[in-house]
Design a protein around this motif. Sequence first.
Motif, short mmCIF file in Angstrom:
data_model
loop_
_atom_site.label_atom_id
_atom_site.label_comp_id
_atom_site.label_asym_id
_atom_site.label_seq_id
_atom_site.Cartn_x
_atom_site.Cartn_y
_atom_site.Cartn_z
N ASP A 148 0.84 -1.20 0.00
CA ASP A 148 0.00 0.00 0.00
C ASP A 148 0.87 1.26 0.00
O ASP A 148 0.53 2.26 -0.64
N ALA A 149 1.99 1.20 0.74
CA ALA A 149 2.90 2.35 0.78
C ALA A 149 3.52 2.60 -0.59
O ALA A 149 3.69 3.75 -1.01
N VAL A 150 3.86 1.52 -1.31
CA VAL A 150 4.38 1.66 -2.67
C VAL A 150 3.33 2.31 -3.57
O VAL A 150 3.62 3.25 -4.32
N ALA A 151 2.08 1.83 -3.48
CA ALA A 151 1.00 2.37 -4.31
C ALA A 151 0.76 3.85 -4.01
O ALA A 151 0.54 4.65 -4.93
N ALA A 152 0.82 4.22 -2.73
CA ALA A 152 0.59 5.61 -2.35
C ALA A 152 1.68 6.52 -2.90
O ALA A 152 1.41 7.65 -3.35
N ARG A 153 2.91 6.06 -2.86
CA ARG A 153 4.02 6.89 -3.37
C ARG A 153 4.04 6.94 -4.89
O ARG A 153 4.47 7.94 -5.47
N LEU A 154 3.59 5.89 -5.54
CA LEU A 154 3.42 5.96 -6.99
C LEU A 154 2.36 7.00 -7.36
O LEU A 154 2.52 7.76 -8.32
N LEU A 155 1.28 7.02 -6.59
CA LEU A 155 0.23 8.02 -6.82
C LEU A 155 0.80 9.42 -6.66
O LEU A 155 0.54 10.31 -7.50
N ALA A 156 1.58 9.63 -5.61
CA ALA A 156 2.17 10.95 -5.38
C ALA A 156 3.11 11.33 -6.53
O ALA A 156 3.10 12.47 -7.00
N ASN A 157 3.91 10.38 -7.01
CA ASN A 157 4.83 10.67 -8.11
C ASN A 157 4.08 10.97 -9.40
O ASN A 157 4.46 11.86 -10.16
N ALA A 158 3.01 10.20 -9.66
CA ALA A 158 2.22 10.43 -10.88
C ALA A 158 1.55 11.80 -10.83
O ALA A 158 1.52 12.53 -11.84
N TRP A 159 1.02 12.15 -9.67
CA TRP A 159 0.37 13.46 -9.54
C TRP A 159 1.37 14.59 -9.63
O TRP A 159 1.08 15.63 -10.20
N ALA A 160 2.57 14.39 -9.09
CA ALA A 160 3.60 15.41 -9.19
C ALA A 160 4.06 15.59 -10.64
O ALA A 160 4.47 16.69 -11.04
N ALA A 161 3.93 14.53 -11.43
CA ALA A 161 4.32 14.60 -12.85
C ALA A 161 3.26 15.26 -13.72
O ALA A 161 3.50 15.50 -14.91
N GLY A 162 2.08 15.52 -13.15
CA GLY A 162 1.05 16.22 -13.91
C GLY A 162 -0.30 15.55 -13.97
O GLY A 162 -1.22 16.09 -14.58
N ALA A 163 -0.44 14.39 -13.34
CA ALA A 163 -1.71 13.67 -13.41
C ALA A 163 -2.65 14.00 -12.27
O ALA A 163 -3.79 13.53 -12.25
N GLY A 164 -2.21 14.81 -11.32
CA GLY A 164 -2.99 15.05 -10.12
C GLY A 164 -3.93 16.24 -10.21
O GLY A 164 -3.86 17.04 -11.15
#
Length: 438
Positions: free
Chosen positions: A112-128
């Motif tokens: 779950d921690a991996v998934a949460a940090r992937l979400l943060a990285n994706a959103w920081a890249a412009g998907a958020g």
Amino acid sequence: MFPVSRTLDRYDTSFDHDGLVANAGLIVIATLMARLGLERLANAWLKTGSYAPGRKLCTLIAAMVAGATHIDHTDMLRAGATQQVLPFRVMAPSTIGTFLRTFTFGFVRQLDAVAARLLANAWAAGAGPGGSDMVIDLDSTICEVHGHAKQGAGYGYTKRLGYHPLVATRAGTGEVLFSRMRKGAAGSSRGINRFIDELAGVLRRAKATGAKTVRADSGFWSWELLRTLDRHKMAWSITVTNHAKVKAAIATIPDDAWVDIDYTLGGFAQVAETTYEGGGQRKKHRRTVRLVVRRTRLADQAQQALFADWRHHSFITNRTDLDTVGADRFHREHAVVELAIRELKDGGATHIPSGHYAANAAWFGCAVIAHNFARWSTTLGGHDQVNTRTLRVRIVSIPAVHVNRSGRHTLRFPTRWPWRDDFTTMLTNLRALPGPAG
């Protein structure tokens, strides 16, 4: 009948082309995996005791994006030159199975921690969403299984054997913000308050700073849930059951307060609103909330004779920026969560492979990550928002031949591929993304 020379019978077959890649479009997904740091995050956070967990997680997720629904399907990534388009070492199905069986509940939380940090990285890249408003749809689903050797599987309200995971999806994109595998006999609302607490943390770390509204059906309705959402400063729009107090509140609505809406082809629909008081036995928890009611009735005269009364559908909300009709329309859009769940189950979550509960929870977590990679690839790659199956056909499943000309590696795709420009645009945009910080 055509002579044999003019039919398909004249073709011989052989499996001997070392340079052929069956799912060469995985280079798009693999590029995003590298930019978001999937393997590095898995190696940093997964401590199951399995050596180099990142490459195993990447193997399973890439296979799921390509359509894998069983562990042995991961073997397709080792065929031909497929390894050439993947930035990690592809592992054998037996290794993947052993890896999944190393999971315990605590290790699933690490996933779950991996998934949460992937979400943060994706959103920081412009998907958020950044500072924009965001709508979160809560729901549960039944992942059906067969056989009685599935630890934790049970019969829930659908009377079907399976598991009953919780999911929170983002309206508009369909990405899964947070998920939690649960046993099959779990009720819809079991663990929902802890789930919201953790979801709020995930969104906070991903820097979603805008207003948030949670939509849910009556299976999650409780005053305790409202208090949890209020504590996290989340707005809410939640269906309530038509119990005696709700029916009494509906009865106070005057006839001239009902407004016609265009809702159903085979009948009439109207909306109105009133207030509803409740909150539990303790005085400090008592509160009055906004109750919006939609009532429907069949137009056919014969059917009206059988069902003469209006049918009422009620929900409560603390959104004050929407009028009665707008609030009803907004709440009905909660149905989009079913589309996201259908896509999730159309991928890796369509089959739950192991007899071990924790292994199945890890499998479901990987399916969620694979689903999100498909969603992020369209958002960050500049592709139209299409479902995962369409993305798989257009982009992922393109065959290609790997060619090495004096050290210059080239993938040769079929001539006149209909979505060539879409593929090129996606790959170019994803290659332009920076790598993860740190």
